[in-house]
Design a protein around this motif. Structure first.
Motif, PDB file in Angstrom:
ATOM      1  N   LEU A   1      15.496  -1.174  -1.524  1.00 36.86           N
ATOM      2  CA  LEU A   1      14.845  -2.478  -1.598  1.00 36.86           C
ATOM      3  C   LEU A   1      14.926  -3.186  -0.254  1.00 36.86           C
ATOM      4  CD1 LEU A   1      13.501  -4.848  -3.047  1.00 36.86           C
ATOM      5  CD2 LEU A   1      15.774  -5.542  -3.875  1.00 36.86           C
ATOM      6  N   GLU A   2      16.079  -3.160   0.361  1.00 37.30           N
ATOM      7  CA  GLU A   2      16.234  -3.831   1.654  1.00 37.30           C
ATOM      8  C   GLU A   2      15.317  -3.226   2.708  1.00 37.30           C
ATOM      9  OE1 GLU A   2      17.944  -6.651   2.176  1.00 37.30           O
ATOM     10  OE2 GLU A   2      18.158  -6.523  -0.010  1.00 37.30           O
ATOM     11  N   GLU A   3      15.157  -1.920   2.668  1.00 34.94           N
ATOM     12  CA  GLU A   3      14.265  -1.257   3.624  1.00 34.94           C
ATOM     13  C   GLU A   3      12.811  -1.664   3.389  1.00 34.94           C
ATOM     14  OE1 GLU A   3      13.239   0.994   6.849  1.00 34.94           O
ATOM     15  OE2 GLU A   3      15.253   0.494   6.133  1.00 34.94           O
ATOM     16  N   GLN A   4      12.418  -1.731   2.124  1.00 34.78           N
ATOM     17  CA  GLN A   4      11.049  -2.129   1.807  1.00 34.78           C
ATOM     18  C   GLN A   4      10.788  -3.594   2.165  1.00 34.78           C
ATOM     19  OE1 GLN A   4       8.382  -0.365   0.818  1.00 34.78           O
ATOM     20  NE2 GLN A   4       9.591   1.510   0.941  1.00 34.78           N
ATOM     21  N   LYS A   5      11.793  -4.440   2.040  1.00 40.29           N
ATOM     22  CA  LYS A   5      11.620  -5.848   2.402  1.00 40.29           C
ATOM     23  C   LYS A   5      11.426  -6.011   3.906  1.00 40.29           C
ATOM     24  CE  LYS A   5      13.605  -9.122   0.071  1.00 40.29           C
ATOM     25  NZ  LYS A   5      14.521 -10.048  -0.620  1.00 40.29           N
ATOM     26  N   LYS A   6      12.020  -5.112   4.697  1.00 37.83           N
ATOM     27  CA  LYS A   6      11.763  -5.123   6.134  1.00 37.83           C
ATOM     28  C   LYS A   6      10.310  -4.762   6.417  1.00 37.83           C
ATOM     29  CE  LYS A   6      16.504  -3.903   7.496  1.00 37.83           C
ATOM     30  NZ  LYS A   6      17.362  -2.854   8.125  1.00 37.83           N
ATOM     31  N   HIS A   7       9.797  -3.784   5.658  1.00 34.71           N
ATOM     32  CA  HIS A   7       8.388  -3.420   5.805  1.00 34.71           C
ATOM     33  C   HIS A   7       7.482  -4.578   5.377  1.00 34.71           C
ATOM     34  CE1 HIS A   7       9.425   0.562   6.939  1.00 34.71           C
ATOM     35  NE2 HIS A   7       9.820   0.975   5.749  1.00 34.71           N
ATOM     36  N   LEU A   8       7.905  -5.317   4.357  1.00 32.46           N
ATOM     37  CA  LEU A   8       7.123  -6.473   3.919  1.00 32.46           C
ATOM     38  C   LEU A   8       7.069  -7.528   5.013  1.00 32.46           C
ATOM     39  CD1 LEU A   8       5.541  -8.189   1.943  1.00 32.46           C
ATOM     40  CD2 LEU A   8       7.705  -8.831   0.837  1.00 32.46           C
ATOM     41  N   ASP A   9       8.174  -7.752   5.716  1.00 34.75           N
ATOM     42  CA  ASP A   9       8.151  -8.697   6.837  1.00 34.75           C
ATOM     43  C   ASP A   9       7.131  -8.266   7.886  1.00 34.75           C
ATOM     44  OD1 ASP A   9      10.029 -10.410   5.778  1.00 34.75           O
ATOM     45  OD2 ASP A   9      11.723  -9.532   6.864  1.00 34.75           O
ATOM     46  N   GLN A  10       7.089  -6.977   8.175  1.00 36.22           N
ATOM     47  CA  GLN A  10       6.108  -6.475   9.135  1.00 36.22           C
ATOM     48  C   GLN A  10       4.687  -6.686   8.608  1.00 36.22           C
ATOM     49  OE1 GLN A  10       7.679  -2.468   9.235  1.00 36.22           O
ATOM     50  NE2 GLN A  10       8.606  -2.787  11.248  1.00 36.22           N
ATOM     51  N   GLU A  11       4.503  -6.390   7.341  1.00 34.05           N
ATOM     52  CA  GLU A  11       3.186  -6.584   6.723  1.00 34.05           C
ATOM     53  C   GLU A  11       2.801  -8.059   6.735  1.00 34.05           C
ATOM     54  OE1 GLU A  11      -0.283  -5.067   5.042  1.00 34.05           O
ATOM     55  OE2 GLU A  11       1.471  -3.906   5.659  1.00 34.05           O
ATOM     56  N   SER A  12       3.768  -8.931   6.538  1.00 35.65           N
ATOM     57  CA  SER A  12       3.492 -10.371   6.529  1.00 35.65           C
ATOM     58  C   SER A  12       2.938 -10.828   7.873  1.00 35.65           C
ATOM     59  CB  SER A  12       4.774 -11.144   6.191  1.00 35.65           C
ATOM     60  OG  SER A  12       5.247 -10.817   4.900  1.00 35.65           O
ATOM     61  N   ILE A  13       3.481 -10.303   8.954  1.00 38.11           N
ATOM     62  CA  ILE A  13       2.953 -10.645  10.277  1.00 38.11           C
ATOM     63  C   ILE A  13       1.499 -10.225  10.392  1.00 38.11           C
ATOM     64  CG2 ILE A  13       3.098 -10.023  12.729  1.00 38.11           C
ATOM     65  CD1 ILE A  13       6.126 -10.109  12.472  1.00 38.11           C
ATOM     66  N   LEU A  14       1.191  -9.022   9.918  1.00 44.24           N
ATOM     67  CA  LEU A  14      -0.189  -8.541   9.964  1.00 44.24           C
ATOM     68  C   LEU A  14      -1.099  -9.405   9.103  1.00 44.24           C
ATOM     69  CD1 LEU A  14       0.528  -4.712   9.735  1.00 44.24           C
ATOM     70  CD2 LEU A  14      -0.115  -5.997  11.778  1.00 44.24           C
ATOM     71  N   TRP A  15      -0.592  -9.842   7.951  1.00 43.19           N
ATOM     72  CA  TRP A  15      -1.403 -10.719   7.090  1.00 43.19           C
ATOM     73  C   TRP A  15      -1.622 -12.083   7.738  1.00 43.19           C
ATOM     74  CZ3 TRP A  15       1.718  -9.176   2.142  1.00 43.19           C
ATOM     75  CH2 TRP A  15       1.136  -8.028   1.566  1.00 43.19           C
ATOM     76  N   TYR A  16      -0.613 -12.595   8.412  1.00 44.11           N
ATOM     77  CA  TYR A  16      -0.787 -13.886   9.082  1.00 44.11           C
ATOM     78  C   TYR A  16      -1.758 -13.795  10.259  1.00 44.11           C
ATOM     79  CZ  TYR A  16       2.556 -16.628   6.381  1.00 44.11           C
ATOM     80  OH  TYR A  16       3.189 -17.315   5.367  1.00 44.11           O
ATOM     81  N   PHE A  17      -1.935 -12.597  10.808  1.00 45.91           N
ATOM     82  CA  PHE A  17      -2.981 -12.427  11.814  1.00 45.91           C
ATOM     83  C   PHE A  17      -4.339 -12.838  11.241  1.00 45.91           C
ATOM     84  CE2 PHE A  17      -0.840  -8.762  14.404  1.00 45.91           C
ATOM     85  CZ  PHE A  17       0.104  -9.654  14.864  1.00 45.91           C
TER      86      PHE A  17
END
Length: 343
Positions: free
Chosen positions: A256-272
């Motif tokens: 879960l912690e690893e996937q949440k790190k990926h979500l943070d990365q995805e969030s940056i892309l979404w905020y683009f």
């Protein structure tokens, strides 16, 4: 053999200009065990009548008329009413090659947690085409391979490892039905993530076809230029919250912690997407809104704790603005958007 019944679900809203090409491409499928679900989402043009006319001349077609509720509510209504063991989705301004379902169905086994993935073609309004291939290597993936090779790449990738769209796929109906609770009609940008992410996480078997582009996605540039979504920031926050809920339901502990790190990365892309939306479509308020967002504690904390690599020139500029919001960087972004959409 056409052992399995496939339901092609087509949400329809004010699509009279495109509907004939779309529906005819499905009627022409060489796969016979087919149900075509046309979901009229409260159209105000002649789309509803066109759907009914198609149903009168083709017994494979069923029509659902409903009050307007948006794309998500439309395809969910189609899933609820359809009778196929497998579903495929097609947007009403797109079309498919006639061999799509026959060739994709050849990989089905009856596993109620399986999916077959193909590729697609971007059809631009100027007449040019762009073939888009899945980054996932062609082949068959069992549960262990899915967890080891696919899970780490679902979120946080600048280029999608697997196209997150619900289209250009054959999906067991059970996977869709069991994960429909994550969808939210209020999310209209990135909405496919809320169904396809949990579906992919629950898959027991995935087949990625070898460079087979059957799906034609119509991209009309002019329709994108003048479309400003003042609620996009709120939309992205809801999308992040929903994705977080999906991950918490599907993973525990270190995974879960690893996937949440990926979500943070995805969030940056979404905020683009938010930055582009403001810089492109909000000439009077883009500066204020971009600076407010990028200087917020939420974004400062996200950028500080997250490492992400971006290679596309546009994303490099967007990332620069997010990391260093200021008069110069924001103005540069605005000029880049003007240049791109006028060129």
């Amino acid at each position: 053999m056409e052992v399995y019944k496939i339901s092609m679900i087509i949400p329809v809203y004010n699509a009279e200009q495109y509907l004939k090409k779309c529906v005819d491409s499905v009627r022409a499928q060489t796969y016979g065990n087919l149900e075509i679900m046309l979901v009229d989402d409260g159209s105000t043009d002649s789309s509803g009548e066109l759907c009914d006319a198609y149903a009168e001349k083709d017994e494979r077609i069923r029509v659902v008329h409903k009050e307007n509720g948006g794309l998500v509510s439309a395809w969910k209504a189609g899933v609820k009413e359809c009778s196929g063991e497998y579903v495929s989705f097609l947007d009403s301004d797109d079309w498919i090659n006639q061999e799509m379902l026959s060739e994709m169905s050849a990989y089905l086994t009856g596993n109620d947690r399986e999916m077959v993935i193909s590729d697609y073609i971007i059809e631009r309004d100027g007449g040019s085409q762009e073939y888009v291939w899945q980054k996932l290597a062609p082949g068959e993936y069992g549960r262990k391979e899915i967890e080891e090779k696919i899970f780490p790449c679902l979120l946080g990738q600048e280029e999608r490892y697997i196209t997150i769209s619900r289209c250009m796929k054959l999906i067991s109906k059970r996977l869709i039905s069991e994960n429909g609770n994550y969808t939210d009609p209020a999310i209209i940008v990135g909405e496919d993530t809320t169904i396809m992410l949990p579906v992919l996480l629950d898959c027991q078997r995935i087949v990625a076809m070898d460079h087979k582009a059957y799906y034609h996605y119509l991209y009309v540039k002019e329709s994108m230029v003048h479309k400003y979504n003042e609620k996009l920031t709120e939309n992205i926050r809801k999308l992040i919250q929903t994705t977080d809920r999906i991950l918490k339901d599907k993973f525990t502990g270190d995974k879960l912690e690893e996937q949440k790190k990926h979500l943070d990365q995805e969030s940056i892309l979404w905020y683009f997407l938010v930055l582009k939306n403001e810089a492109r479509g909000n000439p009077s308020g883009y500066r204020r809104n971009i600076l407010k967002l990028c200087r917020s504690e939420e974004i400062r904390d996200l950028v500080k704790r997250t490492e992400i690599t971006v290679n596309q020139p546009a994303n490099k500029l967007l990332y620069l603005v997010m990391k260093h919001p200021g008069e110069v960087t924001v103005r540069l972004l605005r000029l880049a958007m003007i240049w791109y959409y006028r060129s």
